[in-house]
Every structure is written in C-alpha cells, then in structure tokens.
Design an enzyme around this catalytic site. Sequence first.
Site, PDB file in Angstrom:
ATOM      1  N   TYR A   1      -9.467   3.697   3.178  1.00  0.00           N
ATOM      2  CA  TYR A   1      -9.907   5.034   2.787  1.00  0.00           C
ATOM      3  C   TYR A   1     -11.423   5.062   2.570  1.00  0.00           C
ATOM      4  O   TYR A   1     -12.113   4.091   2.864  1.00  0.00           O
ATOM      5  CB  TYR A   1      -9.124   5.503   1.569  1.00  0.00           C
ATOM      6  CG  TYR A   1      -7.637   5.635   1.864  1.00  0.00           C
ATOM      7  CD1 TYR A   1      -7.189   6.345   2.976  1.00  0.00           C
ATOM      8  CD2 TYR A   1      -6.679   5.017   1.065  1.00  0.00           C
ATOM      9  CE1 TYR A   1      -5.836   6.448   3.275  1.00  0.00           C
ATOM     10  CE2 TYR A   1      -5.327   5.117   1.361  1.00  0.00           C
ATOM     11  CZ  TYR A   1      -4.914   5.827   2.467  1.00  0.00           C
ATOM     12  OH  TYR A   1      -3.572   5.925   2.766  1.00  0.00           O
TER      13      TYR A   1
ATOM     14  N   GLY B   1       5.686  -3.108  -6.763  1.00  0.00           N
ATOM     15  CA  GLY B   1       5.874  -1.930  -5.935  1.00  0.00           C
ATOM     16  C   GLY B   1       7.317  -1.674  -5.597  1.00  0.00           C
ATOM     17  O   GLY B   1       8.067  -1.052  -6.352  1.00  0.00           O
ATOM     18  N   ARG B   2       7.751  -2.210  -4.472  1.00  0.00           N
ATOM     19  CA  ARG B   2       9.072  -1.889  -3.934  1.00  0.00           C
ATOM     20  C   ARG B   2      10.222  -2.293  -4.852  1.00  0.00           C
ATOM     21  O   ARG B   2      11.265  -1.640  -4.878  1.00  0.00           O
ATOM     22  CB  ARG B   2       9.230  -2.544  -2.557  1.00  0.00           C
ATOM     23  CG  ARG B   2       8.368  -1.884  -1.496  1.00  0.00           C
ATOM     24  CD  ARG B   2       8.254  -2.704  -0.223  1.00  0.00           C
ATOM     25  NE  ARG B   2       7.486  -3.921  -0.420  1.00  0.00           N
ATOM     26  CZ  ARG B   2       7.107  -4.712   0.583  1.00  0.00           C
ATOM     27  NH1 ARG B   2       7.444  -4.430   1.829  1.00  0.00           N
ATOM     28  NH2 ARG B   2       6.400  -5.806   0.343  1.00  0.00           N
TER      29      ARG B   2
ATOM     30  N   GLN C   1      -5.034   7.082 -10.305  1.00  0.00           N
ATOM     31  CA  GLN C   1      -5.795   6.548  -9.182  1.00  0.00           C
ATOM     32  C   GLN C   1      -6.580   7.669  -8.490  1.00  0.00           C
ATOM     33  O   GLN C   1      -6.013   8.688  -8.093  1.00  0.00           O
ATOM     34  CB  GLN C   1      -4.889   5.868  -8.159  1.00  0.00           C
ATOM     35  CG  GLN C   1      -5.691   5.108  -7.101  1.00  0.00           C
ATOM     36  CD  GLN C   1      -4.828   4.489  -6.021  1.00  0.00           C
ATOM     37  OE1 GLN C   1      -4.188   5.193  -5.261  1.00  0.00           O
ATOM     38  NE2 GLN C   1      -4.822   3.163  -5.956  1.00  0.00           N
TER      39      GLN C   1
ATOM     40  N   ARG D   1      -9.704  -0.844  -6.893  1.00  0.00           N
ATOM     41  CA  ARG D   1      -8.805  -1.503  -5.941  1.00  0.00           C
ATOM     42  C   ARG D   1      -9.519  -1.729  -4.608  1.00  0.00           C
ATOM     43  O   ARG D   1     -10.244  -0.845  -4.133  1.00  0.00           O
ATOM     44  CB  ARG D   1      -7.546  -0.658  -5.728  1.00  0.00           C
ATOM     45  CG  ARG D   1      -6.425  -1.462  -5.048  1.00  0.00           C
ATOM     46  CD  ARG D   1      -5.158  -0.652  -4.908  1.00  0.00           C
ATOM     47  NE  ARG D   1      -3.994  -1.546  -4.828  1.00  0.00           N
ATOM     48  CZ  ARG D   1      -2.917  -1.313  -4.098  1.00  0.00           C
ATOM     49  NH1 ARG D   1      -2.826  -0.203  -3.381  1.00  0.00           N
ATOM     50  NH2 ARG D   1      -1.921  -2.164  -4.091  1.00  0.00           N
TER      51      ARG D   1
END
Length: 369
Positions: free
Chosen positions: A174, A317-318, A102, A226
């Site tokens: 971002y 993810g988690r 990424q 993304r």
Amino acid sequence: MKETKHLESYTFKNGLCLKNRFIMAPMTTQMSFYNGVITEDEKRYYHMRAKDLGAVITAAANVSDNGKGWDGELGVSDDRHIPGLRELASTIQVNGTKAFLQLYHGGRMTHSSVLKGKQPVAPSPVKALRPDAEMPRKLDEEGIYQIINDFKEATVRAIKAGFDGVEIHGANTYLLQQFFSPHSNRRNDAWGGSMEKRFRFINLLVDEITTIVQEQADQNFVVGYRFSPEEIEEPGIRFDETLYLVDQLAGKAIDYLHVSLRKWDAISTHKDYQEKPMITYLNEQIDGRTAFMTVGDIRTSADAESALESSDLVALGRVLLADPNWVSKVVAGKEDLIHSQVAEEDKELLGLTGGVWDMMKNSMADRQK
C-alpha cells in the site's frame, strides 16, 4: 505450572500494559457500509474475539477519499466516523483488551471503480503487477502533504473515539510501502531516487503522527508501524533495505514495529540473510529500542513460544477466524478443543461474512493443497 512467555503481560515503553502477548492481527472484513461507517455485524465480529486478547488491531481504516481500497472498508477520513469508531473501540475493550485502529491509504492498489471514477494516486505513474491494475496518477507536492495531514487527522479521530493506539499501515504494497519501493517510486526529486529519499515520506508521516499523539493523547496512547520485509517486484524492496527502514523507525517515538509475514519463521530471499529467519535479523536490528511484533500462520502455543524467542508480541489471524475462543483454550491448556476448520453453516455463527469468509475459505483451500 510454569507460566509461558505468551501468557505474560507486556508493557510498552510509553506505559500501556497488555494482559498477554497475543494480538489479533489486522484482517480485511469488508463489513462496513458503502461510506465506511461501521456495521453491527462488524462490531459483533470483533466482540466475539476480543475478550481474551492483549489487544486487537482493526482492519485497515481509510484516511483519505482517494485512498479507499475496496468496498466495505472501514473509514476514518471524516469526523462523521467518530461515533461508530467510538462504539468499535468500546466493543473491543472488553475484559481489559486494548484497541488499536489501523490507518491506511491504498495508493495504486485500488481501482477507479472503487474511487467513483477517480484515478488512483501513487508516488509514480507505474502500474502494480496485478491483472486489473490501472495506471496511477503521480502525486504532486501538495497531494503528498495532504495525505500526510490526512493520516494526522485520522490519528486525532482515533484519540477522540477512545482507541488505545493506532497502527500505521506501511505494509502489503500500500501507499507507504509504495514510497519506499524502487518499483513504485521512480521519482528523482526530494521524494525518491536514493533509499534515504524514498524513506522521506514515511519519515515525515511518522513524525507528524507521533507529535500529534504527544500533544493530544494520554501518555499511554500507542503508535505502531507495520511493514513488509521483501517484495517480489524487480526492482523491489530487498531485505537489506528493510533493515535500514527498521533501524530508522526503531529510533523514533513509536511503540512497536509489526512485520507482515505469511509464515512467522520465513527465510529471506537475500543471499546474505539466509542463516536465520527474518524475524531474528529484524529483532537484532531493533535491539530492544521498541517492541517487535511478528505474525504468520501461528497455529499453536508452541508456535507462539518459538516466535517469541525473536519478538515481544505475536499477532494471530486465521486461527481466530476459525475459533474465536482460541486464546482461552490455550490459556486453559485445552488446545485439543480448538476448531481449525469452518463449515459453511457455521460462518454466520462465527461472524464470518463478506470478505472475511472469502479469506477463510481461501486459507482452508491453501492448506489442503
């Protein structure tokens, strides 16, 4: 037993084939050295989770010296990072799993303390809406083109390091999102103002990356993007603007679009798009032109199957933090053996050090509220 969709292979339009539809989502680790070089702990963390997945998307790798967002962040801003990145790619590519790096620039979402005293940069001198935000310096034309070139050179390094693809990080407030957002981009020149002009930075950057990939990479090298579908800021990105963004990107030479969501079936705040989950509208807008990946608290195979009704791939993810063997247990039909909680004494065993352990603790705390 009939094979479910999440266990089916998936082939991108460029020919790269994934063994299943499960992807490890990009998650901040803060495990790298101060200079962005990868550590043994970081490689171990990815190795533990990679073997059963279709692909792994790494944590954000910084492409520019003025874009570093936090200490312990992975680097791809210089050729000195290539040997470590090569080790990372090969660590992930066990058992046929694909490795995507990424690419990231923090923009105004960083701090002078992280940048060794330098002021953060952004499209406009507008502070982020967070307590410790600093006033960023407005990027001039030269600075804008330099960052585009930094992303391009970072892509070349990813190719040389043996990755199977890159994901352009245009989400989570971002820099790329900052250019598209009317909150962070108040310019009235060629880089801001109308929605089309706010898209210009993303447009050029994506074209530069896909062009260099076509010139220097194998034909199966993947480029993904993304994005975050909505902002809470006022003014901010609204869902109808995101549909424009997605429509433009889906027509480009990229291989997938990856929506960033806290919950995969979240409903838009926009009054005109509340009859269905956002991923349904997004999937309809993409209309098969490129692959669509969703994410957001997917905990079970049933969640994955539901998400795949409106997407091609699901990012985890988690659940992978808590149980590195989540996918193998799902494949074996043993979901009752999946670990959903992590005790303090287990964190090192699971490779959950630094920022990734803090994220896991916060996640567990949120679920208990």
